[in-house]
Design a protein around this motif. Structure first.
Motif, PDB file in Angstrom:
ATOM      1  N   GLY A   1      46.328  43.893  38.095  1.00 26.53           N
ATOM      2  CA  GLY A   1      46.505  43.058  39.280  1.00 26.53           C
ATOM      3  C   GLY A   1      47.824  42.305  39.247  1.00 26.53           C
ATOM      4  O   GLY A   1      48.539  42.223  40.250  1.00 26.53           O
ATOM      5  N   LEU A   2      48.166  41.751  38.088  1.00 28.88           N
ATOM      6  CA  LEU A   2      49.426  41.018  37.931  1.00 28.88           C
ATOM      7  C   LEU A   2      50.615  41.957  38.097  1.00 28.88           C
ATOM      8  O   LEU A   2      51.570  41.635  38.809  1.00 28.88           O
ATOM      9  N   VAL A   3      50.565  43.115  37.432  1.00 30.10           N
ATOM     10  CA  VAL A   3      51.675  44.065  37.524  1.00 30.10           C
ATOM     11  C   VAL A   3      51.867  44.525  38.965  1.00 30.10           C
ATOM     12  O   VAL A   3      52.995  44.583  39.459  1.00 30.10           O
ATOM     13  N   TYR A   4      50.774  44.816  39.647  1.00 25.08           N
ATOM     14  CA  TYR A   4      50.884  45.247  41.045  1.00 25.08           C
ATOM     15  C   TYR A   4      51.460  44.142  41.918  1.00 25.08           C
ATOM     16  O   TYR A   4      52.326  44.391  42.770  1.00 25.08           O
ATOM     17  N   ALA A   5      51.002  42.906  41.724  1.00 27.85           N
ATOM     18  CA  ALA A   5      51.490  41.791  42.536  1.00 27.85           C
ATOM     19  C   ALA A   5      52.995  41.604  42.362  1.00 27.85           C
ATOM     20  O   ALA A   5      53.723  41.345  43.327  1.00 27.85           O
ATOM     21  N   VAL A   6      53.473  41.720  41.124  1.00 25.50           N
ATOM     22  CA  VAL A   6      54.910  41.604  40.872  1.00 25.50           C
ATOM     23  C   VAL A   6      55.655  42.759  41.538  1.00 25.50           C
ATOM     24  O   VAL A   6      56.673  42.564  42.214  1.00 25.50           O
TER      25      VAL A   6
ATOM     26  N   LEU B   1      62.310  36.220  50.618  1.00 28.34           N
ATOM     27  CA  LEU B   1      62.246  36.740  49.257  1.00 28.34           C
ATOM     28  C   LEU B   1      62.796  38.164  49.198  1.00 28.34           C
ATOM     29  O   LEU B   1      63.554  38.517  48.288  1.00 28.34           O
ATOM     30  N   ALA B   2      62.437  38.976  50.183  1.00 25.70           N
ATOM     31  CA  ALA B   2      62.901  40.367  50.208  1.00 25.70           C
ATOM     32  C   ALA B   2      64.411  40.459  50.370  1.00 25.70           C
ATOM     33  O   ALA B   2      65.024  41.456  49.968  1.00 25.70           O
ATOM     34  N   ALA B   3      65.024  39.425  50.974  1.00 24.09           N
ATOM     35  CA  ALA B   3      66.468  39.440  51.206  1.00 24.09           C
ATOM     36  C   ALA B   3      67.273  39.023  49.969  1.00 24.09           C
ATOM     37  O   ALA B   3      68.495  39.177  49.951  1.00 24.09           O
ATOM     38  N   LEU B   4      66.599  38.507  48.949  1.00 24.36           N
ATOM     39  CA  LEU B   4      67.306  38.096  47.732  1.00 24.36           C
ATOM     40  C   LEU B   4      67.807  39.325  46.968  1.00 24.36           C
ATOM     41  O   LEU B   4      67.202  40.396  47.029  1.00 24.36           O
ATOM     42  N   PRO B   5      68.888  39.168  46.196  1.00 28.67           N
ATOM     43  CA  PRO B   5      69.281  40.238  45.273  1.00 28.67           C
ATOM     44  C   PRO B   5      68.130  40.510  44.302  1.00 28.67           C
ATOM     45  O   PRO B   5      67.375  39.587  43.954  1.00 28.67           O
TER      46      PRO B   5
ATOM     47  N   ASP C   1      56.849  47.240  49.266  1.00 24.47           N
ATOM     48  CA  ASP C   1      56.216  48.490  49.685  1.00 24.47           C
ATOM     49  C   ASP C   1      54.962  48.672  48.839  1.00 24.47           C
ATOM     50  O   ASP C   1      55.046  48.883  47.631  1.00 24.47           O
ATOM     51  N   ARG C   2      53.792  48.587  49.465  1.00 23.33           N
ATOM     52  CA  ARG C   2      52.536  48.632  48.711  1.00 23.33           C
ATOM     53  C   ARG C   2      52.305  49.988  48.048  1.00 23.33           C
ATOM     54  O   ARG C   2      51.815  50.064  46.919  1.00 23.33           O
ATOM     55  N   ASP C   3      52.635  51.066  48.758  1.00 23.72           N
ATOM     56  CA  ASP C   3      52.434  52.388  48.176  1.00 23.72           C
ATOM     57  C   ASP C   3      53.324  52.584  46.950  1.00 23.72           C
ATOM     58  O   ASP C   3      52.876  53.084  45.911  1.00 23.72           O
ATOM     59  N   ALA C   4      54.599  52.185  47.085  1.00 23.41           N
ATOM     60  CA  ALA C   4      55.515  52.303  45.947  1.00 23.41           C
ATOM     61  C   ALA C   4      55.062  51.404  44.807  1.00 23.41           C
ATOM     62  O   ALA C   4      55.156  51.787  43.631  1.00 23.41           O
ATOM     63  N   ALA C   5      54.549  50.216  45.132  1.00 17.93           N
ATOM     64  CA  ALA C   5      54.073  49.300  44.090  1.00 17.93           C
ATOM     65  C   ALA C   5      52.899  49.902  43.327  1.00 17.93           C
ATOM     66  O   ALA C   5      52.799  49.755  42.107  1.00 17.93           O
TER      67      ALA C   5
END
Length: 208
Positions: A31-36, A126-130, A43-47
């Motif tokens: 769960g933690l790894v997926y959330a990160v 957050l998504a816009a951050l490097p 992208d949920r599928d890629a995650a």
């Protein structure tokens, strides 16, 4: 395997061929790894794919694991895999499918709607951050890892974690305050005073 088993005992058992022990580690941290991963990739599928890949790599590399913190180790594997995915995506860009707008119930409380809007604004900022800054925000501010563990996951000094986090927080706040709707939500939810002016300059870039 019970929940009281330590990571070290589970790793030792898994190294001896106990698949149930490794399955317990997967259940403990997937769960933690997926959330990160989902926040790093957007992208949920890629995650999901990267999460699965991280645990497969960890399983295949158990004999080479010399650390004491399995959580940090598997997060580092996932972080590196996510960065590889982002680099590949930049080399071969594609247009993502547009998401249908969420329909809110008319009876949903106004404050709850505002909170949903603020979360969406935060996710966009957050998504816009490097990627390097996004990773440290996710690990420290979102998932609550200590600076030392975040440094271990990222493979950088603690000082670098702190400097990246400081720059990322400045960027996030500037992004939110520059967005009229997000700024309004910050005021409504009490996270920003009414009389604070929007920033008039760009935050410093991450030199790390």
């Amino acid at each position: 395997m019970g929940t009281s088993d330590t990571d070290a005992s589970l790793v030792a058992a898994a190294r001896s061929g106990d698949q149930a022990a490794f399955a317990a580690l997967v259940r403990r941290y997937q769960g933690l790894v997926y959330a990160v991963c989902v926040r790093l990739l957007g992208d949920r599928d890629a995650a999901e794919d990267i999460t699965q890949e991280a645990f497969i790599r960890a399983y295949l590399s158990l004999d080479r694991f010399r650390g004491t913190n399995f959580r940090s180790w598997v997060l580092r594997i996932a972080h590196n895999a996510a960065l590889d995915h982002l680099r590949a995506a930049r080399r071969h860009p594609h247009l993502p499918l547009e998401r249908a707008p969420e329909q809110r119930s008319q009876s949903e409380p106004a404050l709850q709607v505002e909170q949903h809007g603020l979360i969406a604004a935060l996710e966009a900022a957050l998504a816009a951050l490097p990627p390097e800054q996004r990773a440290v925000v996710v690990l420290v501010d979102v998932e609550g890892l200590a600076y030392e563990e975040a440094a271990e996951v990222l493979g950088v000094p603690v000082g670098t974690v702190k400097s990246r986090l400081a720059r990322a927080r400045v960027r996030l706040r500037a992004s939110l305050e520059a967005d009229p709707r997000a700024r309004e939500l910050l005021v409504l939810t009490g996270r920003l005073p009414h009389d604070v002016e929007s920033p008039g300059h760009e935050p410093a870039s991450d030199a790390e």
